[in-house]
Design a protein around this motif. Structure first.
Motif, PDB file in Angstrom:
ATOM      1  N   THR A  77      39.556  36.405  38.991  1.00  0.00           N
ATOM      2  CA  THR A  77      39.984  36.096  37.633  1.00  0.00           C
ATOM      3  C   THR A  77      41.196  36.954  37.309  1.00  0.00           C
ATOM      4  OG1 THR A  77      37.704  35.641  37.021  1.00  0.00           O
ATOM      5  CG2 THR A  77      39.269  36.026  35.218  1.00  0.00           C
ATOM      6  N   ALA A  78      42.300  36.331  36.960  1.00  0.00           N
ATOM      7  CA  ALA A  78      43.504  37.088  36.631  1.00  0.00           C
ATOM      8  C   ALA A  78      43.658  37.154  35.117  1.00  0.00           C
ATOM      9  CB  ALA A  78      44.732  36.427  37.245  1.00  0.00           C
ATOM     10  N   LEU A  79      44.081  38.323  34.623  1.00  0.00           N
ATOM     11  CA  LEU A  79      44.348  38.473  33.198  1.00  0.00           C
ATOM     12  C   LEU A  79      45.820  38.777  33.023  1.00  0.00           C
ATOM     13  CD1 LEU A  79      41.268  40.672  32.256  1.00  0.00           C
ATOM     14  CD2 LEU A  79      41.474  38.181  32.149  1.00  0.00           C
ATOM     15  N   ILE A  80      46.481  37.975  32.212  1.00  0.00           N
ATOM     16  CA  ILE A  80      47.905  38.183  31.997  1.00  0.00           C
ATOM     17  C   ILE A  80      48.167  38.334  30.500  1.00  0.00           C
ATOM     18  CG2 ILE A  80      48.648  36.980  34.081  1.00  0.00           C
ATOM     19  CD1 ILE A  80      49.137  34.501  32.352  1.00  0.00           C
ATOM     20  N   GLY A  81      49.341  38.820  30.191  1.00  0.00           N
ATOM     21  CA  GLY A  81      49.704  38.988  28.787  1.00  0.00           C
ATOM     22  C   GLY A  81      50.690  40.131  28.646  1.00  0.00           C
ATOM     23  N   PRO A  82      51.420  40.147  27.549  1.00  0.00           N
ATOM     24  CA  PRO A  82      52.438  41.182  27.378  1.00  0.00           C
ATOM     25  C   PRO A  82      51.827  42.578  27.265  1.00  0.00           C
ATOM     26  CG  PRO A  82      52.209  39.858  25.379  1.00  0.00           C
ATOM     27  CD  PRO A  82      51.392  39.196  26.430  1.00  0.00           C
ATOM     28  N   SER A  83      52.675  43.572  27.443  1.00  0.00           N
ATOM     29  CA  SER A  83      52.240  44.957  27.407  1.00  0.00           C
ATOM     30  C   SER A  83      51.602  45.304  26.062  1.00  0.00           C
ATOM     31  CB  SER A  83      53.454  45.860  27.659  1.00  0.00           C
ATOM     32  OG  SER A  83      53.032  47.148  27.917  1.00  0.00           O
ATOM     33  N   GLY A  84      50.493  46.011  26.102  1.00  0.00           N
ATOM     34  CA  GLY A  84      49.847  46.466  24.873  1.00  0.00           C
ATOM     35  C   GLY A  84      48.922  45.449  24.235  1.00  0.00           C
ATOM     36  N   CYS A  85      48.650  44.320  24.924  1.00  0.00           N
ATOM     37  CA  CYS A  85      47.834  43.279  24.305  1.00  0.00           C
ATOM     38  C   CYS A  85      46.343  43.521  24.504  1.00  0.00           C
ATOM     39  CB  CYS A  85      48.218  41.908  24.844  1.00  0.00           C
ATOM     40  SG  CYS A  85      47.849  41.737  26.591  1.00  0.00           S
ATOM     41  N   GLY A  86      45.982  44.533  25.278  1.00  0.00           N
ATOM     42  CA  GLY A  86      44.563  44.876  25.392  1.00  0.00           C
ATOM     43  C   GLY A  86      43.910  44.526  26.717  1.00  0.00           C
ATOM     44  N   LYS A  87      44.694  44.197  27.741  1.00  0.00           N
ATOM     45  CA  LYS A  87      44.106  43.829  29.035  1.00  0.00           C
ATOM     46  C   LYS A  87      43.352  44.999  29.655  1.00  0.00           C
ATOM     47  CE  LYS A  87      48.165  43.035  30.763  1.00  0.00           C
ATOM     48  NZ  LYS A  87      49.021  43.440  29.638  1.00  0.00           N
ATOM     49  N   SER A  88      44.004  46.168  29.640  1.00  0.00           N
ATOM     50  CA  SER A  88      43.335  47.339  30.217  1.00  0.00           C
ATOM     51  C   SER A  88      42.080  47.674  29.430  1.00  0.00           C
ATOM     52  CB  SER A  88      44.270  48.551  30.212  1.00  0.00           C
ATOM     53  OG  SER A  88      45.348  48.352  31.080  1.00  0.00           O
ATOM     54  N   THR A  89      42.195  47.641  28.123  1.00  0.00           N
ATOM     55  CA  THR A  89      41.038  47.928  27.283  1.00  0.00           C
ATOM     56  C   THR A  89      39.894  46.990  27.624  1.00  0.00           C
ATOM     57  OG1 THR A  89      42.555  48.580  25.534  1.00  0.00           O
ATOM     58  CG2 THR A  89      40.269  48.208  24.907  1.00  0.00           C
ATOM     59  N   PHE A  90      40.226  45.730  27.857  1.00  0.00           N
ATOM     60  CA  PHE A  90      39.187  44.750  28.177  1.00  0.00           C
ATOM     61  C   PHE A  90      38.474  45.102  29.473  1.00  0.00           C
ATOM     62  CE2 PHE A  90      37.907  40.870  30.426  1.00  0.00           C
ATOM     63  CZ  PHE A  90      36.911  40.450  29.557  1.00  0.00           C
ATOM     64  N   ILE A  91      39.242  45.280  30.559  1.00  0.00           N
ATOM     65  CA  ILE A  91      38.508  45.515  31.816  1.00  0.00           C
ATOM     66  C   ILE A  91      37.877  46.905  31.832  1.00  0.00           C
ATOM     67  CG2 ILE A  91      39.849  43.859  33.167  1.00  0.00           C
ATOM     68  CD1 ILE A  91      41.048  46.171  34.673  1.00  0.00           C
ATOM     69  N   ARG A  92      38.447  47.834  31.075  1.00  0.00           N
ATOM     70  CA  ARG A  92      37.838  49.166  31.031  1.00  0.00           C
ATOM     71  C   ARG A  92      36.531  49.174  30.242  1.00  0.00           C
ATOM     72  NH1 ARG A  92      40.983  53.808  31.929  1.00  0.00           N
ATOM     73  NH2 ARG A  92      39.931  54.732  30.160  1.00  0.00           N
ATOM     74  N   SER A  93      36.292  48.111  29.478  1.00  0.00           N
ATOM     75  CA  SER A  93      34.988  48.084  28.804  1.00  0.00           C
ATOM     76  C   SER A  93      33.936  47.391  29.665  1.00  0.00           C
ATOM     77  CB  SER A  93      35.090  47.457  27.411  1.00  0.00           C
ATOM     78  OG  SER A  93      35.932  46.353  27.420  1.00  0.00           O
ATOM     79  N   LEU A  94      34.350  46.843  30.827  1.00  0.00           N
ATOM     80  CA  LEU A  94      33.375  46.180  31.685  1.00  0.00           C
ATOM     81  C   LEU A  94      32.592  47.163  32.559  1.00  0.00           C
ATOM     82  CD1 LEU A  94      35.300  42.977  32.841  1.00  0.00           C
ATOM     83  CD2 LEU A  94      33.917  43.362  30.803  1.00  0.00           C
ATOM     84  N   ASN A  95      33.161  48.343  32.827  1.00  0.00           N
ATOM     85  CA  ASN A  95      32.379  49.348  33.559  1.00  0.00           C
ATOM     86  C   ASN A  95      32.135  50.573  32.682  1.00  0.00           C
ATOM     87  OD1 ASN A  95      34.937  50.422  33.551  1.00  0.00           O
ATOM     88  ND2 ASN A  95      34.893  51.106  35.677  1.00  0.00           N
ATOM     89  N   ARG A  96      32.354  50.413  31.395  1.00  0.00           N
ATOM     90  CA  ARG A  96      32.117  51.459  30.397  1.00  0.00           C
ATOM     91  C   ARG A  96      32.892  52.736  30.687  1.00  0.00           C
ATOM     92  NH1 ARG A  96      26.026  51.790  28.254  1.00  0.00           N
ATOM     93  NH2 ARG A  96      27.047  53.490  27.178  1.00  0.00           N
ATOM     94  N   ILE A  97      34.043  52.613  31.386  1.00  0.00           N
ATOM     95  CA  ILE A  97      34.835  53.813  31.626  1.00  0.00           C
ATOM     96  C   ILE A  97      35.510  54.225  30.314  1.00  0.00           C
ATOM     97  CG2 ILE A  97      37.090  52.825  32.282  1.00  0.00           C
ATOM     98  CD1 ILE A  97      35.335  55.458  34.357  1.00  0.00           C
TER      99      ILE A  97
END
Ligand SMILES: Nc1ncnc2c1ncn2[C@@H]1O[C@H](COP(=O)(O)OP(=O)(O)OP(=O)(O)O)[C@@H](O)[C@H]1O
Ligand SMILES: [Mg+2]
Lengths: 252, 302
Positions: free
Chosen positions: A34-54
């Motif tokens: 599954t690829a996640l795309i979007g402009p910088s600062g749109c929350g992609k990192s925040t999203f995947i970082r909440s999947l392993n609770r890091i």
């Protein structure tokens, strides 16, 4: 219909009062990329970082909504976060090897899970470095400090480290942003192989890469998931005008 | 044009003032060191280290003083290091941010700035009187441990804070527990800086006089605390004893203080010699701290 690995419903995320993810609903299927795309600062990192609770490590971070991993809400009280993180591995946006030798970077990941057998550790160091396409470059300098490696080599070491733990899911946060085209190709090839046995989520700014490696793609914009579909649909016939604008490069 | 010229002059003036300010401190220190060296260097010989204090300046030495200093430093380290490092790790890595931890943090920072005499009074009340340790080496060690505890906590926390967040993330992401992360990643990375903080704190403790005088450390002592290990001619030959902990003691700075306050010229020379020994000791400790820090910075780059 296969059971999704992750089922995210109504996920909202905040840093302090800053609302960075808004009502995200998404199913992540197993043995797919599954690829996640979007402009910088749109929350992609925040999203995947909440999947392993890091993101729990960030004191200002707060979330609402559900993230279910194999039908288990990972934010429920009785969840063993350590075990979750072992099963949901992560490669970070910036390479972050430990300031130890290349060998010890990988050996540490095994030791924390109680593996002490030297032969097994040696074998895993070699196999995971091979999978991450780094073995040939470092096989004669395994005792060298990992911080002396180049940025791209460091990132591949981080990938090797993640593979050594044998997770079920791997979250890649722009794994190729510091890599040259050759190692990028190697990583993409690796992702292709890993798909057989892992569930993969990859954040990328590279549209061609998303198109090449992924089966599903999601487009984030300002904290919202604008569109989520099969990759070829997203890239050939996006439903939303904003998705189209972004992938064709008409967007900021 | 005129403006730039004026600025240049101001610039020069400040440069000059800066150099003058730096030199002032250095020159004062240099004058002091030369003065002390010329007064006391001739007095330093083997018997100066192996003699007890005496009424005759030529025969007096610092034996009981340096042995007392070693004893107190040892006790201080045994108490302050585990407590200080443990508290630092807890506050930095484990404690959730709350009003209580905030309150504790502020108070530790304040404690580090409390004058050392106050610690002496605390030691007098708590260890000497209440716990009835009397004017023992143990009471002295405990008091100095209290004194440097806040410093060690603060420097430990600073050292831990300097370890990049991304390293913790990396460790947690492969499924390490908090303790594994702290024990195998954070602490080794912070080790050099923690050690530097410890040495600096210890070198402060070794020069402290006021709190020990307050708890009543003696200024004239012609015996040593009983050695923890000693031999005898009969079975079992080798003995261990902690009785020495309860013996009275003196330390280097107190011995110096005592000699300085004597009228005879000979004691003045002895004091200068004692100062040289004390200075040498702190200098060695500080150099060690600098070397460690440097070595550590070279080993770990992020
Ligand atoms: N630790 C933090 N504290 C406060 N705000 C943060 C923090 N991390 C991220 N943010 C904010 O949250 C928003 C989303 O950040 P995030 O890192 O998820 O974006 P991203 O899509 O990964 O961007 P990029 O493509 O640049 O990596 C941004 O506005 C960012 O400023
Ligand atoms: Mg990001």
């Amino acid at each position: 219909m296969v059971n999704p690995t992750f089922r995210i419903t109504g996920l909202d995320a905040f840093y302090g009062n800053k609302h960075v993810l808004k009502n995200i609903n998404i199913d992540i299927l197993p043995n797919a990329v599954t690829a996640l795309i979007g402009p910088s600062g749109c929350g992609k990192s925040t999203f995947i970082r909440s999947l392993n609770r890091i993101n729990d490590l960030i004191l200002t971070f707060r979330r609402e909504g559900k993230v279910c991993y194999h039908n288990q809400d990972i934010y429920a009280k009785d969840v063993d976060v350590v075990e979750l993180r072992r099963r949901v591995g992560m490669v970070f946006q910036k390479p972050n090897p430990f300031p130890k030798s290349i060998y010890d970077n990988i050996a540490y990941c095994l030791k924390v899970h109680g593996i002490k057998d030297k032969d097994k550790i040696d074998a895993t160091v070699e196999s995971s470095l091979k999978k991450a396409a780094l073995w040939d470059e470092v096989k004669n300098s395994l005792r060298q400090n990992a911080l002396t490696l180049s940025g791209g080599q460091q990132q591949r070491l981080c990938i090797a480290r993640t593979l050594a733990v044998e997770p079920e899911v791997i979250l890649f946060d722009e794994p190729c942003s510091s890599l040259d085209p050759i190692s990028t190709a190697k990583i993409e090839e690796l992702i292709h192989q890993l798909k057989q046995s892992y569930t993969l989520i990859i954040v990328t700014h590279n549209m061609q890469q998303a198109a090449r490696v992924s089966d599903f793609a999601g487009f984030f914009l300002l904290g919202e998931l604008i569109e989520f579909d099969k990759t070829d649909k997203i890239f050939t016939a996006p439903k939303d005008k904003r998705t189209e604008d972004y992938i064709t490069g008409r967007f900021g | 044009m005129n403006k730039t010229k004026q600025n240049k002059i101001i610039d020069k003036c400040f440069g000059f003032l800066g150099i003058a300010a730096t030199l002032f401190g250095l020159i004062m220190l240099l004058v002091f060191i030369i003065d002390v060296l010329s007064d006391g260097l001739g007095r330093i010989n083997w018997s100066f280290f192996t003699s007890f204090p005496s009424r005759k300046p030529e025969q007096a030495g610092i034996l009981s003083a340096w042995v007392g200093s070693v004893w107190t430093m040892f006790i201080t380290a045994m108490i302050a290091l585990p407590l200080g490092i443990g508290a630092g790790i807890h506050l930095e890595e484990y404690a959730r941010k709350s009003r209580l931890t905030n309150f504790i943090e502020i108070n530790i920072a304040n404690l580090a700035g409390v004058p050392s005499v106050i610690y002496g009074l605390l030691g007098l009340g708590l260890f000497v009187r209440y716990l009835q340790l009397d004017r023992s080496v143990l009471a002295g060690g405990f008091t100095l441990a209290l004194l440097i505890l806040p410093v060690i906590i603060l420097s430990t926390r600073e050292a831990l804070r300097a370890v990049p967040f991304s390293m913790r993330e990396a460790s947690y992401a492969v499924g390490a527990t908090k303790w594994q992360t702290v024990r195998y990643q954070v602490l080794p990375a912070a080790f050099g800086n923690i050690l530097t903080g410890i040495i600096l704190a210890m070198s402060r403790a070794v020069g402290e006089t006021a709190p020990l005088i307050t708890i009543g450390a003696l200024t004239y002592i012609a015996f040593l605390p009983q050695s923890p290990i000693y031999f005898s001619s009969g079975f079992p030959y080798l003995h261990f004893s902690l009785k020495g902990l309860f013996d009275p003691f003196t330390v280097l700075p107190i011995q110096i203080f005592n000699w300085v306050s004597r009228p005879q010229k000979g004691f003045f020379t002895n004091a200068a010699a004692g100062i040289i020994v004390l200075l040498g000791l702190t200098l060695i400790m500080n150099t060690l701290a600098i070397i460690l820090r440097h070595h550590h910075q070279k080993k770990i780059r992020w």
